[in-house]
Design a protein around this motif. Structure first.
Motif, mmCIF file in Angstrom:
data_model
loop_
_atom_site.group_PDB
_atom_site.id
_atom_site.type_symbol
_atom_site.label_atom_id
_atom_site.label_comp_id
_atom_site.label_asym_id
_atom_site.label_seq_id
_atom_site.Cartn_x
_atom_site.Cartn_y
_atom_site.Cartn_z
ATOM 1 N N UNK A 195 37.635 35.244 38.840
ATOM 2 C CA UNK A 195 38.121 36.179 39.853
ATOM 3 C C UNK A 195 37.041 36.293 40.917
ATOM 4 N N UNK A 196 37.396 35.970 42.164
ATOM 5 C CA UNK A 196 36.428 35.998 43.255
ATOM 6 C C UNK A 196 36.822 37.055 44.278
ATOM 7 N N UNK A 197 35.817 37.709 44.809
ATOM 8 C CA UNK A 197 36.025 38.677 45.887
ATOM 9 C C UNK A 197 35.822 37.948 47.210
ATOM 10 N N UNK B 99 32.984 46.232 41.053
ATOM 11 C CA UNK B 99 34.022 47.225 40.753
ATOM 12 C C UNK B 99 35.391 46.786 41.286
ATOM 13 N N UNK B 100 35.427 46.158 42.450
ATOM 14 C CA UNK B 100 36.710 45.667 42.989
ATOM 15 C C UNK B 100 37.301 44.596 42.075
ATOM 16 N N UNK B 101 36.452 43.688 41.588
ATOM 17 C CA UNK B 101 36.939 42.632 40.700
ATOM 18 C C UNK B 101 37.454 43.229 39.398
ATOM 19 N N UNK B 102 36.693 44.122 38.792
ATOM 20 C CA UNK B 102 37.093 44.740 37.524
ATOM 21 C C UNK B 102 38.377 45.545 37.705
ATOM 22 N N UNK B 103 38.486 46.293 38.793
ATOM 23 C CA UNK B 103 39.698 47.068 39.071
ATOM 24 C C UNK B 103 40.906 46.147 39.211
ATOM 25 N N UNK B 104 40.726 45.039 39.920
ATOM 26 C CA UNK B 104 41.813 44.073 40.099
ATOM 27 C C UNK B 104 42.224 43.458 38.754
#
Length: 162
Positions: A89-91, A144-149
């Protein structure tokens, strides 16, 4: 995996079988059952060799485009299949989004483990991994954005199963 070594080995094998075929055809004769079966096997080997080279060429071209036009991004390895395909998963800073990319691990196999962070170039849903880090090296907000996604994707999968 269609890498350069596999394609080269397949080409060498096809060439060797062609030489064996020419030699045996000269010794045995043209119109035997053996020669017809061997031609079928030989055509299969040449087809597979050319297919491997074509896929290798496409992959190499895509990697060149990713290196040239890709944006640097951070990612998190969330899964690895037995076929050595990593779910990363990449931001993406340009679009402020998270994307799942399937990455074929072709080298440094021991570095790729679930939970490790990567720095990569991303272009057209393809990534070239620049580095794999063991410790927490990506910014906290990106993490946090990756984990939330990922959590949201897992929640939606469970909701669709029920």
């Amino acid at each position: 995996m269609y890498d350069r070594v596999s394609a080269l080995l397949m080409l060498i094998l096809s060439s060797a079988l062609s030489i064996v075929f020419l030699f045996t055809t000269a010794m045995v004769g043209i119109f035997t059952l053996f020669t017809f079966m061997f031609v079928g096997i030989l055509v299969g080997f040449w087809y597979k060799s050319l297919l491997m080279f074509k896929k290798m060429k496409i992959k190499r071209k895509m990697d060149e485009l990713t290196d040239k036009y890709g944006e640097v991004c951070h990612g998190l390895i969330m899964g690895i299949s037995p076929e050595l395909i990593a779910d990363i998963y990449v931001y993406l800073p340009a679009t402020n989004s998270v994307s799942l990319v399937k990455y074929e691990i072709t080298h440094d196999f021991e570095k790729f483990e679930i939970g490790k962070h990567v720095k990569a170039n991303f272009y057209n849903n393809d990534i070239n991994v620049l580095n794999v880090f063991e410790n927490h090296t990506i910014p906290d907000d990106v993490y946090m954005r990756i984990i939330t996604h990922v959590n949201e994707v897992e929640r939606l999968k469970k909701a669709n199963l029920n």
